[in-house]
Design a protein around this motif. Structure first.
Motif, PDB file in Angstrom:
ATOM      1  N   ASN A 123       0.842  -1.196   0.000  1.00 18.37           N
ATOM      2  CA  ASN A 123       0.000   0.000   0.000  1.00 18.37           C
ATOM      3  C   ASN A 123       0.879   1.248   0.000  1.00 18.37           C
ATOM      4  OD1 ASN A 123      -2.374  -1.501   0.062  1.00 18.37           O
ATOM      5  ND2 ASN A 123      -2.382  -1.592   2.285  1.00 18.37           N
ATOM      6  N   GLY A 124       0.476   2.212  -0.809  1.00 14.79           N
ATOM      7  CA  GLY A 124       1.212   3.452  -0.916  1.00 14.79           C
ATOM      8  C   GLY A 124       2.359   3.417  -1.912  1.00 14.79           C
ATOM      9  N   MET A 125       2.594   2.266  -2.541  1.00 16.50           N
ATOM     10  CA  MET A 125       3.716   2.139  -3.474  1.00 16.50           C
ATOM     11  C   MET A 125       3.265   1.983  -4.933  1.00 16.50           C
ATOM     12  SD  MET A 125       6.328   2.396  -1.540  1.00 16.50           S
ATOM     13  CE  MET A 125       7.771   1.687  -2.269  1.00 16.50           C
ATOM     14  N   GLU A 126       1.991   2.192  -5.197  1.00 20.48           N
ATOM     15  CA  GLU A 126       1.468   2.019  -6.544  1.00 20.48           C
ATOM     16  C   GLU A 126       2.240   2.859  -7.559  1.00 20.48           C
ATOM     17  OE1 GLU A 126      -0.420   3.131  -3.927  1.00 20.48           O
ATOM     18  OE2 GLU A 126      -1.498   1.293  -3.448  1.00 20.48           O
ATOM     19  N   HIS A 127       2.655   4.030  -7.165  1.00 25.56           N
ATOM     20  CA  HIS A 127       3.369   4.937  -8.064  1.00 25.56           C
ATOM     21  C   HIS A 127       4.779   4.440  -8.397  1.00 25.56           C
ATOM     22  CE1 HIS A 127       4.616   6.075  -4.029  1.00 25.56           C
ATOM     23  NE2 HIS A 127       5.666   6.672  -4.555  1.00 25.56           N
ATOM     24  N   LYS A 128       5.260   3.431  -7.677  1.00 26.39           N
ATOM     25  CA  LYS A 128       6.588   2.873  -7.934  1.00 26.39           C
ATOM     26  C   LYS A 128       6.500   1.466  -8.524  1.00 26.39           C
ATOM     27  CE  LYS A 128       9.086   5.509  -4.509  1.00 26.39           C
ATOM     28  NZ  LYS A 128      10.156   5.479  -3.538  1.00 26.39           N
ATOM     29  N   SER A 129       5.386   1.168  -9.180  1.00 22.02           N
ATOM     30  CA  SER A 129       5.166  -0.194  -9.684  1.00 22.02           C
ATOM     31  C   SER A 129       6.274  -0.661 -10.617  1.00 22.02           C
ATOM     32  CB  SER A 129       3.802  -0.311 -10.358  1.00 22.02           C
ATOM     33  OG  SER A 129       3.717   0.541 -11.471  1.00 22.02           O
ATOM     34  N   ILE A 130       6.880   0.226 -11.352  1.00 25.26           N
ATOM     35  CA  ILE A 130       7.961  -0.145 -12.280  1.00 25.26           C
ATOM     36  C   ILE A 130       9.158  -0.721 -11.518  1.00 25.26           C
ATOM     37  CG2 ILE A 130       9.115   2.117 -12.405  1.00 25.26           C
ATOM     38  CD1 ILE A 130       8.390  -0.124 -15.412  1.00 25.26           C
ATOM     39  N   GLU A 131       9.365  -0.290 -10.283  1.00 28.58           N
ATOM     40  CA  GLU A 131      10.485  -0.786  -9.489  1.00 28.58           C
ATOM     41  C   GLU A 131      10.271  -2.242  -9.030  1.00 28.58           C
ATOM     42  OE1 GLU A 131      11.588   1.919  -6.337  1.00 28.58           O
ATOM     43  OE2 GLU A 131      11.160   3.644  -7.625  1.00 28.58           O
ATOM     44  N   PHE A 132       9.030  -2.689  -8.999  1.00 31.96           N
ATOM     45  CA  PHE A 132       8.719  -4.045  -8.562  1.00 31.96           C
ATOM     46  C   PHE A 132       8.620  -5.017  -9.735  1.00 31.96           C
ATOM     47  CE2 PHE A 132       7.130  -1.344  -5.164  1.00 31.96           C
ATOM     48  CZ  PHE A 132       7.539  -2.015  -4.027  1.00 31.96           C
ATOM     49  N   LYS A 133       8.282  -4.504 -10.887  1.00 33.98           N
ATOM     50  CA  LYS A 133       8.023  -5.351 -12.061  1.00 33.98           C
ATOM     51  C   LYS A 133       9.282  -6.113 -12.490  1.00 33.98           C
ATOM     52  CE  LYS A 133       5.017  -5.575 -15.842  1.00 33.98           C
ATOM     53  NZ  LYS A 133       3.888  -6.356 -15.418  1.00 33.98           N
ATOM     54  N   GLY A 134       9.125  -7.412 -12.679  1.00 31.53           N
ATOM     55  CA  GLY A 134      10.207  -8.225 -13.206  1.00 31.53           C
ATOM     56  C   GLY A 134      11.295  -8.595 -12.210  1.00 31.53           C
ATOM     57  N   ARG A 135      11.064  -8.376 -10.922  1.00 31.83           N
ATOM     58  CA  ARG A 135      12.071  -8.788  -9.935  1.00 31.83           C
ATOM     59  C   ARG A 135      11.392  -9.466  -8.746  1.00 31.83           C
ATOM     60  NH1 ARG A 135      13.527  -5.846  -5.425  1.00 31.83           N
ATOM     61  NH2 ARG A 135      12.310  -3.978  -5.033  1.00 31.83           N
ATOM     62  N   ASP A 136      12.139 -10.347  -8.097  1.00 35.78           N
ATOM     63  CA  ASP A 136      11.638 -11.044  -6.911  1.00 35.78           C
ATOM     64  C   ASP A 136      11.895 -10.160  -5.696  1.00 35.78           C
ATOM     65  OD1 ASP A 136      10.808 -13.299  -8.355  1.00 35.78           O
ATOM     66  OD2 ASP A 136      12.845 -14.080  -8.376  1.00 35.78           O
ATOM     67  N   TRP A 137      10.860  -9.887  -4.934  1.00 33.94           N
ATOM     68  CA  TRP A 137      10.991  -8.939  -3.837  1.00 33.94           C
ATOM     69  C   TRP A 137      10.202  -9.312  -2.575  1.00 33.94           C
ATOM     70  CZ3 TRP A 137       6.387  -6.729  -2.303  1.00 33.94           C
ATOM     71  CH2 TRP A 137       5.333  -6.768  -3.225  1.00 33.94           C
ATOM     72  N   THR A 138       9.395 -10.365  -2.621  1.00 36.16           N
ATOM     73  CA  THR A 138       8.564 -10.686  -1.458  1.00 36.16           C
ATOM     74  C   THR A 138       9.367 -11.503  -0.446  1.00 36.16           C
ATOM     75  OG1 THR A 138       7.659 -12.829  -2.157  1.00 36.16           O
ATOM     76  CG2 THR A 138       6.608 -10.855  -3.082  1.00 36.16           C
ATOM     77  N   ASP A 139       8.741 -11.789   0.692  1.00 38.11           N
ATOM     78  CA  ASP A 139       9.370 -12.641   1.710  1.00 38.11           C
ATOM     79  C   ASP A 139       8.994 -14.109   1.514  1.00 38.11           C
ATOM     80  OD1 ASP A 139      10.689 -10.552   2.961  1.00 38.11           O
ATOM     81  OD2 ASP A 139       9.059 -10.171   4.369  1.00 38.11           O
ATOM     82  N   GLY A 140       8.420 -14.442   0.354  1.00 36.88           N
ATOM     83  CA  GLY A 140       8.011 -15.814   0.061  1.00 36.88           C
ATOM     84  C   GLY A 140       6.624 -15.883  -0.549  1.00 36.88           C
ATOM     85  N   CYS A 141       5.988 -14.734  -0.682  1.00 38.04           N
ATOM     86  CA  CYS A 141       4.655 -14.662  -1.276  1.00 38.04           C
ATOM     87  C   CYS A 141       4.757 -14.620  -2.799  1.00 38.04           C
ATOM     88  CB  CYS A 141       3.936 -13.408  -0.787  1.00 38.04           C
ATOM     89  SG  CYS A 141       3.587 -13.427   0.988  1.00 38.04           S
ATOM     90  N   ILE A 142       3.597 -14.545  -3.438  1.00 35.93           N
ATOM     91  CA  ILE A 142       3.487 -14.408  -4.884  1.00 35.93           C
ATOM     92  C   ILE A 142       2.837 -13.051  -5.130  1.00 35.93           C
ATOM     93  CG2 ILE A 142       2.417 -15.322  -6.983  1.00 35.93           C
ATOM     94  CD1 ILE A 142       2.370 -18.085  -5.431  1.00 35.93           C
ATOM     95  N   ALA A 143       3.507 -12.189  -5.881  1.00 38.92           N
ATOM     96  CA  ALA A 143       2.987 -10.845  -6.107  1.00 38.92           C
ATOM     97  C   ALA A 143       2.696 -10.592  -7.580  1.00 38.92           C
ATOM     98  CB  ALA A 143       3.983  -9.803  -5.597  1.00 38.92           C
ATOM     99  N   ILE A 144       1.612  -9.850  -7.809  1.00 42.47           N
ATOM    100  CA  ILE A 144       1.238  -9.386  -9.136  1.00 42.47           C
ATOM    101  C   ILE A 144       0.864  -7.906  -9.005  1.00 42.47           C
ATOM    102  CG2 ILE A 144       0.600 -11.623 -10.097  1.00 42.47           C
ATOM    103  CD1 ILE A 144      -2.274 -11.215  -9.337  1.00 42.47           C
TER     104      ILE A 144
END
Length: 166
Positions: A123-144
């Motif tokens: 939450n609050g990071m929608e504007h940085k979605s490009i920074e999350f796209k195409g990289r593994d970043w969770t603590d073990g979850c599955i993110a889209i």
């Protein structure tokens, strides 16, 4: 007239999302995740009908063995509940750990961990979605993406099986 409008609006909120002007997506019978491809698929009557590009845990190779290893589990699970007030944009819980996972962790003298979800961006990071796209970043979850998790939320019901492959 007001009653008809209300009926139509309430019906719209119970229908699956429209993928395009002429296509209505059905509810999934199963979810399939292929970690090595970073893909998640929705399946209905044995056929894949929707695909998502996913992000995994920071250490994606191998089955989750213990709390804090930042791995996404592998195996057969169930999506057992959803959290509309998650610290991520919507989340659906995967019922990890299984009895086998708990036994394996106990044999190794560790906690299996838990709290594995399919979710959107923090939450609050929608504007940085490009920074999350195409990289593994969770603590073990599955993110889209947030748009995708909103669609996924409507197409996957509680109790839906999920198979997570290496």
């Amino acid at each position: 007239m007001d009653m008809i409008k209300k009926l139509i609006i309430s019906m719209l909120f119970t229908l699956p999302l429209v993928a395009s002007a002429n296509t209505i997506l059905p509810t999934a019978d199963e979810v399939l995740v292929v970690k090595s491809k970073r893909k998640m698929y929705l399946i209905r009557q044995g056929a894949i009908y929707q695909e998502y590009r996913i992000s995994l845990g920071d250490s994606p190779v191998g089955h989750k063995g213990q709390e804090g290893d930042k791995r996404t589990p592998e195996g057969r699970y169930i999506i057992d509940y959803r959290n509309p007030e998650s610290r991520f944009h919507l989340s659906l819980h995967i019922n990890y750990p299984s009895e086998l996972d708990m036994q394996s962790a106990a044999d190794n003298g560790v906690s299996p961990g838990g709290e594995i979800f399919i979710h959107g961006l923090p939450n609050g990071m929608e504007h940085k979605s490009i920074e999350f796209k195409g990289r593994d970043w969770t603590d073990g979850c599955i993110a889209i993406t947030n748009k995708e998790i909103t669609e996924f939320w409507t197409l996957v019901k509680d109790g839906t099986p999920i198979v997570i492959k290496p």
